[in-house]
Design an enzyme around this catalytic site. Structure first.
Site, PDB file in Angstrom:
ATOM      1  N   GLU A 123      43.044  33.697  27.914  1.00 37.01           N
ATOM      2  CA  GLU A 123      41.840  34.165  28.595  1.00 37.01           C
ATOM      3  C   GLU A 123      42.157  34.424  30.058  1.00 37.01           C
ATOM      4  O   GLU A 123      42.936  33.679  30.679  1.00 37.01           O
ATOM      5  CB  GLU A 123      40.732  33.123  28.464  1.00 37.01           C
ATOM      6  CG  GLU A 123      39.357  33.589  28.875  1.00 37.01           C
ATOM      7  CD  GLU A 123      38.283  32.596  28.424  1.00 37.01           C
ATOM      8  OE1 GLU A 123      38.293  32.221  27.223  1.00 37.01           O
ATOM      9  OE2 GLU A 123      37.456  32.186  29.257  1.00 37.01           O
ATOM     10  N   ASP A 125      39.807  35.146  33.442  1.00 36.25           N
ATOM     11  CA  ASP A 125      38.394  35.072  33.810  1.00 36.25           C
ATOM     12  C   ASP A 125      38.103  35.488  35.240  1.00 36.25           C
ATOM     13  O   ASP A 125      38.822  35.095  36.175  1.00 36.25           O
ATOM     14  CB  ASP A 125      37.889  33.629  33.684  1.00 36.25           C
ATOM     15  CG  ASP A 125      37.902  33.111  32.267  1.00 36.25           C
ATOM     16  OD1 ASP A 125      37.793  33.920  31.345  1.00 36.25           O
ATOM     17  OD2 ASP A 125      38.018  31.883  32.100  1.00 36.25           O
ATOM     18  N   GLU A 127      34.491  34.735  37.137  1.00 33.59           N
ATOM     19  CA  GLU A 127      33.186  34.126  36.946  1.00 33.59           C
ATOM     20  C   GLU A 127      32.492  33.982  38.297  1.00 33.59           C
ATOM     21  O   GLU A 127      33.066  33.464  39.249  1.00 33.59           O
ATOM     22  CB  GLU A 127      33.345  32.744  36.291  1.00 33.59           C
ATOM     23  CG  GLU A 127      33.946  32.812  34.897  1.00 33.59           C
ATOM     24  CD  GLU A 127      34.255  31.445  34.326  1.00 33.59           C
ATOM     25  OE1 GLU A 127      33.663  31.091  33.298  1.00 33.59           O
ATOM     26  OE2 GLU A 127      35.092  30.734  34.932  1.00 33.59           O
TER      27      GLU A 127
END
Length: 304
Positions: A123, A125, A127
């Site tokens: 993953e 990310d 955010e």
């Protein structure tokens, strides 16, 4: 004659460029990275690249299909996913997040293969973590590589307090993922570069999809979970537009070339001006870096 350590001249040059960039652009102004990958890649309609994943009742598309509004309330959040998977590429979106009390709210734009490799996924990310009035929004970047599947997933977080108000206007957030490095960009300024190590074990290299979502991350998002989502302030509304994807799909031929990450055409490095802009962002705004957190077991992080 005093002998300088290896790399000292490069470090001195980088420091000079940071000073010059800041003096030219103003003490608090964002320096120019000198290269703007977002301008080289066309925007797409939502349905051209993405499908709804969950919470369809919490999504609306603009009449021209280029802007998506998503919201979270007590009943649900919402998420979307790219139609295709990729083995590298540039993935970007202009995002505007909700204002006011937004503690616990997570507005995300990320790459993942969790559905293909549950418990062992990769993953990458971006955010945007909600906050309480008067406190800054936090941008969290993270990289997971082959999650353990036992709840002890090893994250590699770097966090920033943004140097602008992300609730006032759209800003472009992007992940540039190439075989040699990952670059996180904000308005084309590299804020973090995550290189592949020589052994390669700390780098995601399996196909991934692009996602966007808004969801309740009260357990950890705001001051380590101290402040929770307060649904007296619902709905929490985020907006995505200027969606961009470019790169090699999973099924693309070996001749497919990754998106370049610097003006020289390099796919694995940044220019001196990009590095200076990144140093400015990190020195000005970085508030957490996992390699500097010695409460963690650094045996899990050979790249540190």
């Amino acid at each position: 004659m005093e002998q300088k350590p290896p790399g000292a001249n490069n470090q001195l040059l980088l420091m000079i460029m940071v000073v010059v960039a800041c003096s030219v652009s103003g003490a608090g102004a964002q320096p120019s990275p000198g290269y703007y990958p977002s301008r080289r890649i066309r925007s797409m309609a939502f349905g051209e690249g993405y499908d709804n994943l969950w919470g369809a009742q919490h999504q609306t598309l603009s009449p021209d299909q280029t802007a998506l509004t998503v919201w979270m309330d007590r009943s649900s959040g919402s998420g979307f996913k790219s139609k295709r998977s990729y083995r590298n590429g540039y993935f970007g979106a202009s995002i505007k997040v909700p204002s006011g009390y937004t503690a616990g709210v997570n507005t995300a734009f990320y790459l993942s293969n969790n559905e293909l490799y549950p418990g062992q996924h990769d993953e990458i990310d971006i955010e945007l973590l909600g906050t309480v009035p008067g406190e800054p929004w936090t941008l969290q970047t993270n990289v997971y590589v082959h999650g353990t599947g036992d709840g002890a997933i090893i994250g590699r977080e770097m966090r920033f307090h943004l140097w602008f108000d992300p609730t006032a206007d759209f800003h472009h957030y992007a992940i540039l993922w190439n075989p040699d490095h990952i670059v996180f960009l904000v308005d084309d300024v590299p804020v973090r570069r995550y290189p592949r190590a020589a052994h390669g074990h700390n780098f995601p290299d399996r196909q991934m999809w692009a996602y966007g979502s808004i969801w309740d991350a009260s357990d950890w998002a705001t001051d380590g979970g101290r402040f929770k989502s307060d649904y007296r302030y619902q709905p929490f509304v985020s907006r995505y537009t200027d969606l961009k994807i470019a790169g090699c799909e999973a099924a693309a031929p070996a001749s497919c070339r990754p998106v370049q990450s610097s003006p020289s055409g390099d796919t694995g490095g940044l220019s001196a001006q990009q590095n200076a802009a990144m140093s400015w962002a990190q020195q000005r705004s970085m508030v957490y870096y996992y390699c500097q957190d010695y409460s963690r077991n650094h045996a899990n992080y050979p790249e540190c």
